[in-house]
Enzyme design. Structure first.
Site, PDB file in Angstrom:
ATOM      1  N   HIS A 296       0.797  -1.227   0.000  1.00  0.00           N
ATOM      2  CA  HIS A 296       0.000   0.000   0.000  1.00  0.00           C
ATOM      3  C   HIS A 296       0.824   1.270   0.000  1.00  0.00           C
ATOM      4  CE1 HIS A 296      -3.122  -2.922   0.243  1.00  0.00           C
ATOM      5  NE2 HIS A 296      -3.862  -1.984  -0.313  1.00  0.00           N
ATOM      6  N   GLU A 538     -14.115  -9.487  -7.403  1.00  0.00           N
ATOM      7  CA  GLU A 538     -12.714  -9.883  -7.265  1.00  0.00           C
ATOM      8  C   GLU A 538     -12.566 -11.331  -6.805  1.00  0.00           C
ATOM      9  OE1 GLU A 538     -10.745  -7.224  -4.531  1.00  0.00           O
ATOM     10  OE2 GLU A 538     -12.431  -7.181  -3.143  1.00  0.00           O
ATOM     11  N   ASP A 562      -6.899  -8.609  -7.141  1.00  0.00           N
ATOM     12  CA  ASP A 562      -7.286  -9.840  -6.452  1.00  0.00           C
ATOM     13  C   ASP A 562      -7.856 -10.853  -7.433  1.00  0.00           C
ATOM     14  OD1 ASP A 562      -6.612  -9.729  -3.715  1.00  0.00           O
ATOM     15  OD2 ASP A 562      -8.068  -8.136  -3.439  1.00  0.00           O
ATOM     16  N   CYS A 609     -11.084  -1.348 -11.189  1.00  0.00           N
ATOM     17  CA  CYS A 609     -10.291  -0.453 -10.349  1.00  0.00           C
ATOM     18  C   CYS A 609      -8.955  -1.069  -9.921  1.00  0.00           C
ATOM     19  CB  CYS A 609     -11.092  -0.001  -9.137  1.00  0.00           C
ATOM     20  SG  CYS A 609     -11.643  -1.369  -8.114  1.00  0.00           S
TER      21      CYS A 609
END
Ligand code: PEP
Ligand code: MG
Length: 830
Positions: A296, A538, A562, A609
């Site tokens: 992240h 996902e 994912d 996304c």
């Protein structure tokens, strides 16, 4: 009694910490004094002290003598001789050269200048220049201020505590970390190091004694000819710091990185909150020794467009602190000690990058519409409200993913409802009425939170994460929902739930939303009761029940990060399988169409996304698969809009269908390459590729400038690869033709729009050919599909250049348009 024996050092990295501590441990059991005399440099060291051995600077192929003096010296000599012959040569592995990590070839316009480059893996692209600064480097002198009276523990107590601490850590550690801890333990127990400190303690404080020892050993190591040994200073510093922290627990050395000039920050690792705290006006680049591509902090760096290089040797970089460096994340390198030629290369690379950004920015405020009128929405991924305004300014038509879990990380307790309300409200206001998709907390898996005490899992990605933990942490989920519904009075909020895999989960979420709405009603708080609800697609299971889910929610957004890992069963954070982590597989592509076609039947829109949404290569397939929205880190937005404008929806649809019929990734890649070369071509001759007064000092600069310019004008995807093709030709024979002319040329797959570039130079340069210096370059870069043209143009040009009047006309032309007309007439009129 004394004995001596001569040896030769066969260790590739010389006697550094690890072999030295082994040698020390073999010498220690004997009573006699044992010393090492380096015959190359005359240095002498105590063989019972690792640090002293290291300081002899004994390098590969150095001859040295071991001297034994005292009682058992003969026995010691025999044992050491056996050790030196049998074990010592095999006690250290050669360190893999850094080049092994290299991915992109270094262009010859740079490599020919023999630059000093440290290699890594680029996770956020871009080229920047700045001062290399280490993150939160502890200021050891702070301890001196607290050491006027040593009222705390004695040095022996401090030392014992740190030894125990390191030993405990070592028990938990494995591999490299364990090796480093062992090396640190041997520094801590080193006779010479301890003796030095003890001696100082007779008349100084603990802090002074430790720092004096550090300085003394640092000075010894820094004299070494070996860079590797010089860099061991950091290990001694680490140990000294541990001792100081233990002796003076009240000293706060966690300094915030205060940046005051263009900075490239070096850190072993950086948490998202540390990153967010850095002043982005000055933070130009990040160099991390360890971080995954979807970590992240890296996702944040991408959002803020901070070029980031990881897997860099921290200690090699650390040796260059406070100097100006260039960070080139296209090449995956940091350039240190840049000389004039190397600086000129990077300054030009920076300028080319700036020109390219400028061209993309022309699309910032435009819509993303294909040439045949099909429109897509391009939105931004964000992690905190401050990112919204720059994203909108950068062309975002909304926020496609607000990763709210970042608000929950790096703190000791969850943020309050009020704090979340403010954050979401600020994001919505900054979005100026554009939609903001707020994803509820995606905690667990790779994003653990200490204060939730989630269990350690063998398989966290398949475990307790996202929507699955909400029933246990119901109040936390409710407070987030309340905060979103209240904030939704200030803008176009949407709620998105992560990791949903069945209808039951989303029905449960809807019950919770109703419950929370009732709570807000009762409390008399203002809220929005019609916030659209959607889910992340996902988990592969959802793909087969999109029809059922379409009855429950209003939109879908594909989380390709994912989805790729779950569909292909490839861990997104596992380097060992990273080559398998690729969405360009027929299975993934077919899946996209299945989602969009069913969702459309039910009137639902589908976005994407994950990181894939910003991949220019795959873009035609995403458009062709019928996605309605693409959400990405904001620096990619204008570029993606420009790329969409160059596509035809009908062609993308056909391409997508063909790709779904391919059997392998290689076939899909081939198909994409063919499609690129078929797309409507730009003219071969264009003023944008003509320079009438180019200022360059050598051939390298000229080729970099001309090929780089082709990249700026979108005629090729990767100018670096195209440059390699030009140099490959130059290597066979130099393309100087005499009379000041050169025709570098290639037919290549790396040019999408065949181009003739022209440069009239201000000064003649050495072209390294028998035909003398060059001041007029005509560069031919033709796509392989047009290869028949290649020889035609080349030979026609060569023939024309024999004529003095033709050469004279070209050299006399002062405007790009004149040069174009001359070449057009001479080469293409029949
Ligand atoms: C994804 O999985 O693609 C996604 C966007 O979510 P995250 O990367 O936060 O898991
Ligand atoms: Mg995800």
């Amino acid at each position: 009694m004394s004995f001596q024996q001569q040896f030769k050092c066969v260790l590739p990295n010389g006697i550094h910490a690890r072999p030295a501590s082994l040698l020390e441990s073999v010498c220690n059991p004997y009573c006699c004094d044992i010393s090492l005399h380096n015959l190359r440099n005359g240095n002498v060291g105590n063989a019972k002290s690792m640090l002293s051995l290291v300081s002899t600077d004994t390098l590969l192929n150095d001859e040295f003598v071991l001297m034994f003096e005292g009682e058992d010296s003969q026995t010691a000599m025999l044992a050491l001789t056996q050790f030196m012959n049998e074990r010592f040569p095999y006690c250290d592995d050669e360190i893999a050269p850094l080049e092994a990590q290299r991915e992109i070839p270094i262009p010859q316009s740079l490599s020919r200048h023999k630059p000093f480059l440290l290699h890594g893996k680029s996770l956020v692209n871009g080229i920047v220049k700045g001062k290399l600064v280490a993150s939160s480097e502890a200021d050891l002198s702070l301890f001196l201020a607290h050491s006027s009276v040593d009222a705390g523990p004695s040095f022996q107590q401090v030392h014992g505590a740190v030894v125990a601490e390191l030993e405990a850590e070592k028990l938990q550690a494995s591999g490299k970390e364990s090796e480093i801890l062992s090396a640190h333990l041997s520094i801590l127990k080193d006779r010479e190091f301890l003796a030095y400190i003890e001696e100082q303690l007779a008349h100084q404080s603990i802090a002074h004694a430790i720092l004096a020892a550090l300085e003394s050993f640092k000075a010894m190591l820094e004299r070494s000819n070996s860079q590797y040994l010089r860099e061991r200073v950091l290990d001694i510093k680490d140990v000294a710091l541990r001792l100081l922290v233990s002796a003076y627990p009240n000293v706060n050395i966690e300094q915030q990185s205060q940046l005051s000039e263009a900075t490239i920050l070096l850190a072993r690792e950086l948490t998202p909150s540390q990153f967010l705290a850095l002043d982005k006006r000055y933070l130009k680049g990040l160099v991390l020794s360890d971080a995954g591509s979807t970590s992240h902090t890296v996702i944040l760096a991408r959002a803020f467009d901070i070029p980031t290089l990881v897997n860099v040797d921290y200690e090699l970089c650390h040796a260059e602190l406070n100097s100006d460096v260039y960070l080139d994340c296209l090449l995956g390198v940091i350039a240190i000690k840049a000389d004039e030629n190397v600086s000129v290369y990077f300054e030009r690379a920076l300028k080319l990058q700036q020109q390219q950004k400028q061209r993309f920015s022309e699309h910032t405020d435009k819509l993303a519409i294909t040439s045949d009128g099909h429109e897509l929405e391009i939105a931004a991924n964000i992690a905190c409200s401050i990112e919204v305004a720059p994203a909108i300014k950068g062309g975002a038509q909304g926020v496609g993913l607000f990763r709210t879990e970042m608000l929950f990380m790096d703190r000791s307790e969850a943020p309050s409802e009020e704090c979340q309300y403010q954050e979401y409200r600020e994001a919505l206001i900054a979005a100026q009425g554009k939609p903001v998709i707020i994803r509820t907390m995606d905690i667990g898996g790779d994003k653990p939170l200490d204060y939730l005490n989630l269990p350690k899992e063998t398989n966290p990605f398949l475990g307790y994460r996202a929507v699955r933990i909400y029933p246990q942490f119901l109040e936390l989920f409710h407070s987030q929902l309340r905060a979103i519904l209240r904030a939704a009075c200030h803008g176009a909020a949407k709620i998105m739930i992560p990791m949903v895999h069945n209808v039951e989960e989303i029905r449960w979420v809807k019950q919770q939303i109703s419950l929370v709405e009732k709570q807000l009603e009762e409390a008399g708080l203002e809220y929005n009761n019609s916030v659209p609800l959607g889910i992340m697609v996902e988990v592969p299971a959802t793909v087969f029940i999109i029809d059922k889910l379409a009855h429950e929610v209003e939109f879908f957004s594909i989380g390709s990060n994912d989805m790729t890992q779950y569909l292909l069963a490839v861990d997104r954070d596992n380097d060992a399988v990273s080559s398998l982590y690729n969405s360009l597989s027929p299975a993934f592509l077919r899946m996209l169409g299945q989602i969009t076609s069913v969702a459309k039947q039910y009137g639902r829109w589908v976005g994407m996304c994950g990181e894939l949404a910003a991949d220019p290569k795959i873009l035609p397939l995403l458009v062709g698969a019928g996605l309605d929205e693409l959400s990405m880190s904001s620096p990619n937005i204008a570029k993606t809009k420009q790329q969409v404008a160059g596509l035809s929806f009908l062609e993308c649809e056909a391409l997508y269908q063909q790709a779904c019929e391919c059997s392998t990734r290689a076939e899909i890649e081939m198909l994409l390459n063919e499609a690129i070369s078929k797309r409507s071509a730009l003219p071969l001759l264009d003023e944008s590729c003509v320079f009438t007064q180019l200022e360059v000092k050598n051939k390298e600069e000229a080729i970099q400038a001309l090929v780089g310019n082709i990249g700026v004008f979108g005629r090729c995807q990767n100018a670096l690869l195209l440059e390699e093709d030009i140099w490959a030709r130059e290597e066979i024979f130099s393309t100087g033709l005499g009379n000041g002319f050169a025709i570098p040329h290639t037919k290549s797959d790396n040019i999408e729009h065949s181009t003739i570039s022209i440069a009239h130079l201000n000064n003649a340069i050495n072209w390294h050919s028998d035909s003398g210096n060059v001041d007029f370059i005509i560069m031919l870069t033709l796509n392989k599909a047009h290869s028949d043209q290649h020889m035609q143009i080349f030979s026609k040009l060569a023939r024309k250049l024999i004529h003095e009047d033709f050469r004279g006309q070209l050299k006399a032309a002062t405007e790009p348009s004149e040069i174009i007309t001359i070449l057009q007439n001479e080469l293409f009129s029949s």
